[in-house]
Design a protein around this motif. Structure first.
Motif, PDB file in Angstrom:
ATOM      1  N   GLU A  78      47.221  50.800  13.638  1.00 61.90           N
ATOM      2  CA  GLU A  78      47.323  51.145  15.080  1.00 61.90           C
ATOM      3  C   GLU A  78      46.970  49.899  15.947  1.00 61.90           C
ATOM      4  OE1 GLU A  78      48.434  54.020  16.174  1.00 61.90           O
ATOM      5  OE2 GLU A  78      49.026  54.321  14.038  1.00 61.90           O
ATOM      6  N   GLU A  79      46.072  48.929  15.538  1.00 64.90           N
ATOM      7  CA  GLU A  79      45.798  47.836  16.386  1.00 64.90           C
ATOM      8  C   GLU A  79      46.792  47.086  16.554  1.00 64.90           C
ATOM      9  OE1 GLU A  79      41.074  47.517  15.620  1.00 64.90           O
ATOM     10  OE2 GLU A  79      42.350  46.622  14.217  1.00 64.90           O
ATOM     11  N   ALA A  80      47.665  46.991  15.338  1.00 62.19           N
ATOM     12  CA  ALA A  80      48.645  46.008  15.355  1.00 62.19           C
ATOM     13  C   ALA A  80      49.869  46.532  16.252  1.00 62.19           C
ATOM     14  CB  ALA A  80      49.186  45.956  13.723  1.00 62.19           C
ATOM     15  N   LYS A  81      50.079  47.795  16.145  1.00 64.65           N
ATOM     16  CA  LYS A  81      51.089  48.437  17.052  1.00 64.65           C
ATOM     17  C   LYS A  81      50.739  48.193  18.634  1.00 64.65           C
ATOM     18  CE  LYS A  81      52.337  52.270  13.849  1.00 64.65           C
ATOM     19  NZ  LYS A  81      52.515  53.842  14.067  1.00 64.65           N
ATOM     20  N   THR A  82      49.594  48.221  18.795  1.00 67.80           N
ATOM     21  CA  THR A  82      49.294  48.173  20.411  1.00 67.80           C
ATOM     22  C   THR A  82      49.315  46.564  20.919  1.00 67.80           C
ATOM     23  OG1 THR A  82      47.394  49.898  20.068  1.00 67.80           O
ATOM     24  CG2 THR A  82      47.224  48.477  21.851  1.00 67.80           C
ATOM     25  N   LYS A  83      49.097  45.670  19.824  1.00 70.05           N
ATOM     26  CA  LYS A  83      49.095  44.215  20.152  1.00 70.05           C
ATOM     27  C   LYS A  83      50.659  43.932  20.304  1.00 70.05           C
ATOM     28  CE  LYS A  83      45.164  41.904  18.341  1.00 70.05           C
ATOM     29  NZ  LYS A  83      44.768  40.655  17.389  1.00 70.05           N
ATOM     30  N   ILE A  84      51.682  44.504  19.427  1.00 68.24           N
ATOM     31  CA  ILE A  84      52.939  44.233  19.341  1.00 68.24           C
ATOM     32  C   ILE A  84      53.736  44.873  20.548  1.00 68.24           C
ATOM     33  CG2 ILE A  84      54.975  44.654  18.146  1.00 68.24           C
ATOM     34  CD1 ILE A  84      53.314  44.744  15.456  1.00 68.24           C
ATOM     35  N   LYS A  85      53.291  46.143  20.931  1.00 67.08           N
ATOM     36  CA  LYS A  85      53.965  46.673  22.064  1.00 67.08           C
ATOM     37  C   LYS A  85      53.378  45.580  23.439  1.00 67.08           C
ATOM     38  CE  LYS A  85      54.134  51.393  20.734  1.00 67.08           C
ATOM     39  NZ  LYS A  85      53.440  52.700  20.835  1.00 67.08           N
ATOM     40  N   SER A  86      52.143  45.347  23.498  1.00 69.24           N
ATOM     41  CA  SER A  86      51.826  44.502  24.457  1.00 69.24           C
ATOM     42  C   SER A  86      52.519  43.114  24.527  1.00 69.24           C
ATOM     43  CB  SER A  86      50.234  44.228  24.335  1.00 69.24           C
ATOM     44  OG  SER A  86      49.667  43.211  25.460  1.00 69.24           O
ATOM     45  N   LYS A  87      52.809  42.531  23.579  1.00 64.76           N
ATOM     46  CA  LYS A  87      53.429  41.204  23.453  1.00 64.76           C
ATOM     47  C   LYS A  87      55.088  41.544  23.719  1.00 64.76           C
ATOM     48  CE  LYS A  87      52.703  37.446  22.235  1.00 64.76           C
ATOM     49  NZ  LYS A  87      52.449  36.520  22.964  1.00 64.76           N
ATOM     50  N   ILE A  88      55.432  42.544  23.115  1.00 63.38           N
ATOM     51  CA  ILE A  88      57.047  43.085  23.547  1.00 63.38           C
ATOM     52  C   ILE A  88      56.824  43.087  25.089  1.00 63.38           C
ATOM     53  CG2 ILE A  88      58.751  44.985  23.938  1.00 63.38           C
ATOM     54  CD1 ILE A  88      57.998  45.228  20.655  1.00 63.38           C
ATOM     55  N   SER A  89      55.957  43.915  25.819  1.00 67.35           N
ATOM     56  CA  SER A  89      56.112  44.099  27.114  1.00 67.35           C
ATOM     57  C   SER A  89      56.038  42.825  28.036  1.00 67.35           C
ATOM     58  CB  SER A  89      54.844  45.149  27.684  1.00 67.35           C
ATOM     59  OG  SER A  89      54.775  45.085  29.027  1.00 67.35           O
ATOM     60  N   THR A  90      55.149  41.959  27.430  1.00 64.11           N
ATOM     61  CA  THR A  90      54.948  40.813  28.382  1.00 64.11           C
ATOM     62  C   THR A  90      56.144  39.722  28.101  1.00 64.11           C
ATOM     63  OG1 THR A  90      53.645  39.472  26.441  1.00 64.11           O
ATOM     64  CG2 THR A  90      52.443  40.684  28.507  1.00 64.11           C
ATOM     65  N   SER A  91      56.817  39.872  27.060  1.00 60.22           N
ATOM     66  CA  SER A  91      57.955  39.213  26.587  1.00 60.22           C
ATOM     67  C   SER A  91      59.163  39.495  27.497  1.00 60.22           C
ATOM     68  CB  SER A  91      58.284  38.997  25.066  1.00 60.22           C
ATOM     69  OG  SER A  91      57.325  38.526  24.316  1.00 60.22           O
ATOM     70  N   VAL A  92      59.223  40.727  27.568  1.00 59.64           N
ATOM     71  CA  VAL A  92      60.311  41.267  28.309  1.00 59.64           C
ATOM     72  C   VAL A  92      60.369  40.848  29.946  1.00 59.64           C
ATOM     73  CG1 VAL A  92      61.573  43.698  29.284  1.00 59.64           C
ATOM     74  CG2 VAL A  92      60.911  43.146  26.788  1.00 59.64           C
ATOM     75  N   GLN A  93      59.040  40.917  30.182  1.00 61.88           N
ATOM     76  CA  GLN A  93      58.674  40.735  31.949  1.00 61.88           C
ATOM     77  C   GLN A  93      59.009  39.161  32.124  1.00 61.88           C
ATOM     78  OE1 GLN A  93      54.701  41.823  32.557  1.00 61.88           O
ATOM     79  NE2 GLN A  93      55.383  43.728  32.830  1.00 61.88           N
ATOM     80  N   SER A  94      58.981  38.239  31.002  1.00 62.72           N
ATOM     81  CA  SER A  94      59.001  36.895  31.082  1.00 62.72           C
ATOM     82  C   SER A  94      60.343  36.616  30.658  1.00 62.72           C
ATOM     83  CB  SER A  94      57.877  36.182  30.318  1.00 62.72           C
ATOM     84  OG  SER A  94      57.990  36.297  29.009  1.00 62.72           O
ATOM     85  N   GLY A  95      61.320  37.217  30.361  1.00 59.70           N
ATOM     86  CA  GLY A  95      62.718  36.913  29.974  1.00 59.70           C
ATOM     87  C   GLY A  95      63.043  36.470  28.498  1.00 59.70           C
ATOM     88  N   ARG A  96      61.971  36.679  27.395  1.00 61.12           N
ATOM     89  CA  ARG A  96      62.209  36.303  26.301  1.00 61.12           C
ATOM     90  C   ARG A  96      62.926  37.557  25.539  1.00 61.12           C
ATOM     91  NH1 ARG A  96      56.380  35.027  26.074  1.00 61.12           N
ATOM     92  NH2 ARG A  96      56.107  33.148  26.797  1.00 61.12           N
ATOM     93  N   SER A  97      63.580  36.903  24.452  1.00 62.28           N
ATOM     94  CA  SER A  97      64.696  38.039  23.633  1.00 62.28           C
ATOM     95  C   SER A  97      64.130  38.190  22.387  1.00 62.28           C
ATOM     96  CB  SER A  97      66.108  37.706  23.775  1.00 62.28           C
ATOM     97  OG  SER A  97      66.243  36.489  23.450  1.00 62.28           O
ATOM     98  N   VAL A  98      63.111  37.239  22.011  1.00 63.54           N
ATOM     99  CA  VAL A  98      62.716  37.297  20.519  1.00 63.54           C
ATOM    100  C   VAL A  98      61.202  37.040  20.504  1.00 63.54           C
ATOM    101  CG1 VAL A  98      62.662  36.011  18.305  1.00 63.54           C
ATOM    102  CG2 VAL A  98      64.749  36.371  19.643  1.00 63.54           C
TER     103      VAL A  98
END
Length: 186
Positions: A117-137
């Motif tokens: 569950e902690e891993a999912k939260t961290k990954i979702k957070s990283k996905i969110s910040t990556s999408v906002q900054s224009g990263r695709s990977v």
């Protein structure tokens, strides 16, 4: 790509020659000698990039100062983010799509030692910040683990996250192999 003696390459490995262009002096099975300035150093494909993805030179006397857009963008981002030689900085020499994928500290989330569950939260957070900054990977560092429990659970969860994840696969060996998962964002 096949590397030949005389080719011009850009060093993408953190250190005093980061971003500098050099000439291939000799080619071995998995390593080759790159001369940057007056210094020769052994490097692998994971440490370098082509200076221009359309033009290569086989003559050491022909100098190419123009980097490919992907290399220039990666060098500028690394310089701006100031990651300063962290151990996760490498260049993925294989192309899974038409763009060059470069793993850096800023696009990698470390979930080693976390619960699922902690891993999912961290990954979702990283996905969110990556999408906002224009990263695709992004890359997830979960490690190998004793029974690969975290790796398996994270990858099973990624299969269900079609709104966030276009596709995922284990990272290439040059990017840390199976201890990382490479996620292409939707």
């Amino acid at each position: 790509p096949k590397i030949n003696v005389g080719d011009q390459l850009v060093l993408c490995k953190q250190g005093p020659f980061f971003g500098k262009q050099g000439d291939v002096m000799s080619v071995g099975n998995k390593k080759f000698m790159l001369k940057v300035g007056n210094t020769g150093m052994p490097v692998t494909m994971a440490d370098v990039a082509l200076p221009n993805d359309k033009v290569r030179t086989n003559k050491p006397s022909q100098k190419r100062n123009r980097n490919s857009k992907a290399v220039a963008k990666a060098l500028a981002y690394e310089k701006k983010s100031g990651s300063g030689g962290e151990k996760v900085n490498t260049v993925n020499a294989q192309k899974s799509t038409s763009t060059l994928s470069i793993r850096t500290e800023s696009n990698t989330v470390d979930v080693r030692g976390c619960s699922v569950e902690e891993a999912k939260t961290k990954i979702k957070s990283k996905i969110s910040t990556s999408v906002q900054s224009g990263r695709s990977v992004i890359y997830v560092l979960h490690g190998y683990g004793e029974r690969a429990t975290l790796r398996t659970k994270v990858r099973d969860w990624l299969k269900t996250e079609r709104q966030l994840v276009r596709r995922w696969n284990p990272a290439d060996p040059s990017d840390g192999g199976d201890s990382f998962t490479k996620i292409e964002l939707s």
